[in-house]
Design a protein around this motif. Structure first.
Motif, PDB file in Angstrom:
ATOM      1  N   VAL A  53      14.306 139.872  43.988  1.00  0.00           N
ATOM      2  CA  VAL A  53      13.169 140.778  44.121  1.00  0.00           C
ATOM      3  C   VAL A  53      12.858 140.922  45.607  1.00  0.00           C
ATOM      4  O   VAL A  53      12.593 139.931  46.290  1.00  0.00           O
ATOM      5  N   ILE A  54      12.937 142.139  46.110  1.00  0.00           N
ATOM      6  CA  ILE A  54      12.512 142.441  47.478  1.00  0.00           C
ATOM      7  C   ILE A  54      11.327 143.388  47.370  1.00  0.00           C
ATOM      8  O   ILE A  54      11.441 144.475  46.801  1.00  0.00           O
ATOM      9  N   ALA A  55      10.192 142.951  47.917  1.00  0.00           N
ATOM     10  CA  ALA A  55       8.959 143.727  47.816  1.00  0.00           C
ATOM     11  C   ALA A  55       8.613 144.350  49.166  1.00  0.00           C
ATOM     12  O   ALA A  55       9.318 144.155  50.160  1.00  0.00           O
ATOM     13  N   GLY A  56       7.513 145.056  49.180  1.00  0.00           N
ATOM     14  CA  GLY A  56       7.119 145.772  50.383  1.00  0.00           C
ATOM     15  C   GLY A  56       6.753 144.881  51.550  1.00  0.00           C
ATOM     16  O   GLY A  56       6.762 145.330  52.702  1.00  0.00           O
ATOM     17  N   ASP A  57       6.434 143.607  51.267  1.00  0.00           N
ATOM     18  CA  ASP A  57       6.094 142.680  52.342  1.00  0.00           C
ATOM     19  C   ASP A  57       7.133 141.575  52.518  1.00  0.00           C
ATOM     20  O   ASP A  57       6.879 140.585  53.203  1.00  0.00           O
ATOM     21  N   THR A  58       8.313 141.754  51.925  1.00  0.00           N
ATOM     22  CA  THR A  58       9.372 140.752  52.068  1.00  0.00           C
ATOM     23  C   THR A  58      10.035 140.844  53.433  1.00  0.00           C
ATOM     24  O   THR A  58      10.371 139.825  54.047  1.00  0.00           O
ATOM     25  N   LEU A  59      10.248 142.062  53.893  1.00  0.00           N
ATOM     26  CA  LEU A  59      10.978 142.325  55.131  1.00  0.00           C
ATOM     27  C   LEU A  59      10.079 143.041  56.137  1.00  0.00           C
ATOM     28  O   LEU A  59       9.024 143.573  55.760  1.00  0.00           O
ATOM     29  N   PRO A  60      10.480 143.107  57.395  1.00  0.00           N
ATOM     30  CA  PRO A  60       9.676 143.839  58.379  1.00  0.00           C
ATOM     31  C   PRO A  60       9.550 145.324  58.061  1.00  0.00           C
ATOM     32  O   PRO A  60       8.554 145.961  58.416  1.00  0.00           O
ATOM     33  N   GLN A  61      10.559 145.898  57.404  1.00  0.00           N
ATOM     34  CA  GLN A  61      10.571 147.318  57.082  1.00  0.00           C
ATOM     35  C   GLN A  61      10.496 147.517  55.571  1.00  0.00           C
ATOM     36  O   GLN A  61      10.704 146.592  54.792  1.00  0.00           O
ATOM     37  N   ARG A  62      10.221 148.744  55.162  1.00  0.00           N
ATOM     38  CA  ARG A  62      10.162 149.112  53.748  1.00  0.00           C
ATOM     39  C   ARG A  62      11.115 150.273  53.500  1.00  0.00           C
ATOM     40  O   ARG A  62      11.556 150.934  54.439  1.00  0.00           O
ATOM     41  N   LYS A  63      11.403 150.527  52.232  1.00  0.00           N
ATOM     42  CA  LYS A  63      12.198 151.722  51.915  1.00  0.00           C
ATOM     43  C   LYS A  63      11.501 152.957  52.489  1.00  0.00           C
ATOM     44  O   LYS A  63      10.278 153.035  52.423  1.00  0.00           O
ATOM     45  N   PRO A  64      12.231 153.900  53.061  1.00  0.00           N
ATOM     46  CA  PRO A  64      13.683 154.090  53.025  1.00  0.00           C
ATOM     47  C   PRO A  64      14.454 153.530  54.224  1.00  0.00           C
ATOM     48  O   PRO A  64      15.570 153.962  54.473  1.00  0.00           O
TER      49      PRO A  64
END
Length: 237
Positions: free
Chosen positions: A145-156
């Protein structure tokens, strides 16, 4: 001699509008927030059209629309207070009325049983995403599960699905991402993954066909059937 059709080694799915229908509870939380600031409720269709980049972005866009139409609302509808209120109201409702789309669980189960890792990649905040996946019983069928606050950036942003591919142990060009919106399709294209879509969901109220997905499936079950057929498996009835 014809070349064999391309086959993914892993498949990721968007959450809201792809695996789970969340529009009702999101609209309820938004309207409860507006009521707290003495602002009239908005139609669910209007709120649904803003789903896709996370709850915070949805509320900020809606507030911008409301303030543009009625500047006087700025006196009582302040961004920080409204966002904090929305967080409280949504936390009370997340997973309460949302429903997994038909075939969501069986699709994830079938793919994993065939040796195809699965993940959920969403712009929803991680706490809410996991609550929703647990409430609908889907989290046990996911490898990631990768959520909106997992990484420095978000999709796209391209790093999101590239990170998902790496965590699932595949190259980005061996990943297929399934979504319901332009954001999902662009995220896949940016990362070098296959851009697949299902027709239910939100996409700002626009048919997903208008975004020209690389492959459009009738439903989630058709995604599993396609991948399993490529791998020489048959989807269980």
């Amino acid at each position: 001699m014809s070349q064999p059709e391309w086959m993914p080694d892993a498949v990721t799915f968007d959450l809201d509008g792809t695996l789970v229908d969340t529009a009702g509870e999101i609209a309820a939380a938004v309207n409860a927030t507006l009521a707290e600031f003495d602002v009239e409720a908005r139609p669910q269709a209007e709120i649904t059209a803003l789903i896709g980049d996370g709850l915070r972005a949805l509320m900020l866009r809606l507030m911008a629309q409301l303030l543009l139409a009625r500047p006087s609302l700025a006196e009582r509808l302040q961004p920080d207070a409204a966002l904090a209120s929305l967080e409280r109201h949504y936390a009370l409702r997340v997973g309460a009325s949302a429903r997994a789309y038909p075939g969501a669980a069986s699709t994830l189960q079938a793919l994993r049983a065939a040796g195809v890792p699965t993940g959920c990649v969403t712009n929803k905040d991680g706490r809410h995403a996991r609550m929703l996946l647990e409430a609908t019983g889907l989290i046990e069928h996911l490898d990631l599960v990768i959520a909106g606050d997992t990484l420095p950036q978000r999709k796209p942003h391209p790093s999101v699905l590239r990170s998902a591919a790496a965590r699932l142990g595949v190259a980005p060009h061996r990943l297929a991402h399934v979504g319901d919106s332009r954001t999902d399709l662009q995220a896949a294209r940016n990362a070098g993954a296959a851009d697949w879509a299902v027709p239910h969901g939100y996409n700002g109220g626009e048919p997903i066909e208008a975004a020209a997905p690389g492959r459009l499936f009738d439903d989630l079950g058709a995604v599993a059937a396609h991948v399993l057929a490529l791998r020489g498996h048959r989807l269980a009835a």
